[in-house]
Motif scaffolding. Structure first.
Motif, PDB file in Angstrom:
ATOM      1  N   SER A 173      41.964  47.735  27.288  1.00 47.42           N
ATOM      2  CA  SER A 173      42.297  48.252  25.969  1.00 47.42           C
ATOM      3  C   SER A 173      41.776  47.293  24.911  1.00 47.42           C
ATOM      4  CB  SER A 173      43.819  48.402  25.840  1.00 47.42           C
ATOM      5  OG  SER A 173      44.156  48.743  24.526  1.00 47.42           O
ATOM      6  N   GLN A 174      41.339  47.828  23.791  1.00 48.69           N
ATOM      7  CA  GLN A 174      40.809  47.003  22.708  1.00 48.69           C
ATOM      8  C   GLN A 174      41.906  46.206  22.008  1.00 48.69           C
ATOM      9  OE1 GLN A 174      37.628  46.564  22.202  1.00 48.69           O
ATOM     10  NE2 GLN A 174      37.064  48.030  23.775  1.00 48.69           N
ATOM     11  N   ALA A 175      43.108  46.712  21.972  1.00 46.53           N
ATOM     12  CA  ALA A 175      44.189  46.045  21.243  1.00 46.53           C
ATOM     13  C   ALA A 175      44.856  45.000  22.133  1.00 46.53           C
ATOM     14  CB  ALA A 175      45.220  47.066  20.783  1.00 46.53           C
ATOM     15  N   GLY A 176      44.668  43.743  21.821  1.00 47.85           N
ATOM     16  CA  GLY A 176      45.390  42.667  22.495  1.00 47.85           C
ATOM     17  C   GLY A 176      44.851  42.302  23.866  1.00 47.85           C
ATOM     18  N   GLY A 177      43.753  42.873  24.323  1.00 53.64           N
ATOM     19  CA  GLY A 177      43.196  42.520  25.625  1.00 53.64           C
ATOM     20  C   GLY A 177      44.070  42.937  26.789  1.00 53.64           C
ATOM     21  N   VAL A 178      44.819  44.025  26.664  1.00 51.15           N
ATOM     22  CA  VAL A 178      45.691  44.509  27.720  1.00 51.15           C
ATOM     23  C   VAL A 178      44.849  45.208  28.777  1.00 51.15           C
ATOM     24  CG1 VAL A 178      47.577  46.076  28.267  1.00 51.15           C
ATOM     25  CG2 VAL A 178      47.617  44.777  26.136  1.00 51.15           C
ATOM     26  N   VAL A 179      45.080  44.877  30.023  1.00 48.40           N
ATOM     27  CA  VAL A 179      44.365  45.512  31.124  1.00 48.40           C
ATOM     28  C   VAL A 179      45.278  46.571  31.721  1.00 48.40           C
ATOM     29  CG1 VAL A 179      43.298  45.144  33.376  1.00 48.40           C
ATOM     30  CG2 VAL A 179      43.088  43.410  31.595  1.00 48.40           C
ATOM     31  N   ARG A 180      44.807  47.797  31.764  1.00 52.07           N
ATOM     32  CA  ARG A 180      45.581  48.882  32.371  1.00 52.07           C
ATOM     33  C   ARG A 180      45.052  49.108  33.774  1.00 52.07           C
ATOM     34  NH1 ARG A 180      45.841  52.884  27.236  1.00 52.07           N
ATOM     35  NH2 ARG A 180      47.226  51.547  26.031  1.00 52.07           N
ATOM     36  N   LEU A 181      45.959  49.034  34.737  1.00 55.29           N
ATOM     37  CA  LEU A 181      45.595  49.190  36.136  1.00 55.29           C
ATOM     38  C   LEU A 181      46.328  50.377  36.731  1.00 55.29           C
ATOM     39  CD1 LEU A 181      46.018  45.505  37.342  1.00 55.29           C
ATOM     40  CD2 LEU A 181      43.893  46.644  36.807  1.00 55.29           C
ATOM     41  N   SER A 182      45.682  51.026  37.669  1.00 56.22           N
ATOM     42  CA  SER A 182      46.390  52.029  38.445  1.00 56.22           C
ATOM     43  C   SER A 182      47.271  51.292  39.457  1.00 56.22           C
ATOM     44  CB  SER A 182      45.405  52.950  39.165  1.00 56.22           C
ATOM     45  OG  SER A 182      44.740  52.236  40.183  1.00 56.22           O
ATOM     46  N   LEU A 183      48.158  52.001  40.088  1.00 59.00           N
ATOM     47  CA  LEU A 183      49.032  51.373  41.079  1.00 59.00           C
ATOM     48  C   LEU A 183      48.201  50.817  42.233  1.00 59.00           C
ATOM     49  CD1 LEU A 183      51.848  50.687  42.046  1.00 59.00           C
ATOM     50  CD2 LEU A 183      51.982  52.962  43.069  1.00 59.00           C
ATOM     51  N   GLY A 184      47.192  51.553  42.660  1.00 65.26           N
ATOM     52  CA  GLY A 184      46.334  51.081  43.746  1.00 65.26           C
ATOM     53  C   GLY A 184      45.562  49.831  43.367  1.00 65.26           C
ATOM     54  N   ASP A 185      45.027  49.813  42.121  1.00 62.66           N
ATOM     55  CA  ASP A 185      44.300  48.629  41.653  1.00 62.66           C
ATOM     56  C   ASP A 185      45.216  47.407  41.594  1.00 62.66           C
ATOM     57  OD1 ASP A 185      41.913  50.010  41.377  1.00 62.66           O
ATOM     58  OD2 ASP A 185      42.258  50.451  39.246  1.00 62.66           O
ATOM     59  N   ALA A 186      46.438  47.619  41.126  1.00 61.46           N
ATOM     60  CA  ALA A 186      47.395  46.514  41.034  1.00 61.46           C
ATOM     61  C   ALA A 186      47.748  45.985  42.421  1.00 61.46           C
ATOM     62  CB  ALA A 186      48.654  46.967  40.297  1.00 61.46           C
ATOM     63  N   ALA A 187      47.925  46.896  43.380  1.00 62.98           N
ATOM     64  CA  ALA A 187      48.263  46.472  44.742  1.00 62.98           C
ATOM     65  C   ALA A 187      47.108  45.697  45.372  1.00 62.98           C
ATOM     66  CB  ALA A 187      48.617  47.685  45.592  1.00 62.98           C
ATOM     67  N   ARG A 188      45.867  46.167  45.177  1.00 61.02           N
ATOM     68  CA  ARG A 188      44.707  45.465  45.727  1.00 61.02           C
ATOM     69  C   ARG A 188      44.541  44.090  45.074  1.00 61.02           C
ATOM     70  NH1 ARG A 188      43.006  50.676  46.144  1.00 61.02           N
ATOM     71  NH2 ARG A 188      42.161  50.809  44.041  1.00 61.02           N
ATOM     72  N   LEU A 189      44.745  44.023  43.762  1.00 66.54           N
ATOM     73  CA  LEU A 189      44.638  42.752  43.056  1.00 66.54           C
ATOM     74  C   LEU A 189      45.700  41.771  43.544  1.00 66.54           C
ATOM     75  CD1 LEU A 189      43.230  41.160  40.789  1.00 66.54           C
ATOM     76  CD2 LEU A 189      44.919  42.105  39.222  1.00 66.54           C
ATOM     77  N   ALA A 190      46.926  42.265  43.712  1.00 67.63           N
ATOM     78  CA  ALA A 190      48.010  41.405  44.190  1.00 67.63           C
ATOM     79  C   ALA A 190      47.733  40.916  45.607  1.00 67.63           C
ATOM     80  CB  ALA A 190      49.331  42.163  44.135  1.00 67.63           C
ATOM     81  N   ALA A 191      47.234  41.803  46.460  1.00 68.51           N
ATOM     82  CA  ALA A 191      46.944  41.400  47.836  1.00 68.51           C
ATOM     83  C   ALA A 191      45.813  40.390  47.887  1.00 68.51           C
ATOM     84  CB  ALA A 191      46.590  42.627  48.668  1.00 68.51           C
ATOM     85  N   ARG A 192      44.822  40.549  47.027  1.00 66.98           N
ATOM     86  CA  ARG A 192      43.680  39.647  47.025  1.00 66.98           C
ATOM     87  C   ARG A 192      44.062  38.276  46.473  1.00 66.98           C
ATOM     88  NH1 ARG A 192      40.027  42.904  44.701  1.00 66.98           N
ATOM     89  NH2 ARG A 192      40.524  42.188  42.620  1.00 66.98           N
TER      90      ARG A 192
END
Length: 87
Positions: free
Chosen positions: A38-57
């Motif tokens: 997102s352009q406002a504040g540098g917020v990254v929006r993740l899907s649930l799957g993306d968040a799970a993969r990022l957390a696992a990695r």
């Protein structure tokens, strides 16, 4: 010597199981587009799957497991090298 062999076998079995589990998990993971930023504040929006993969990695537990699997593979290579002839 009798104590080392069962331990090495367990480590090898664990490394193989971990390698198979991660390869099947990766094979079942669909390709997804990169997360939207997102352009406002540098917020990254993740899907649930993306968040799970990022957390696992990035998980310390997962990284530790990968390091232990790498160590086990290195020990296997060392043991195999012991079986090769010296020139």
């Amino acid at each position: 010597m009798t104590e080392i062999f069962p331990r090495a076998t367990r480590l090898l079995a664990s490394a193989v199981t971990l390698a198979l589990a991660t390869s099947t998990a990766v094979a079942q993971t669909p390709d997804s587009s990169p997360p939207a930023i997102s352009q406002a504040g540098g917020v990254v929006r993740l899907s649930l799957g993306d968040a799970a993969r990022l957390a696992a990695r990035q998980s310390a537990l997962a990284q530790g497991a990968r390091f232990r699997a790498d160590e086990a593979q290195a020990r296997v290579r060392q043991r195999r090298a012991d079986l090769l002839p010296n020139i």
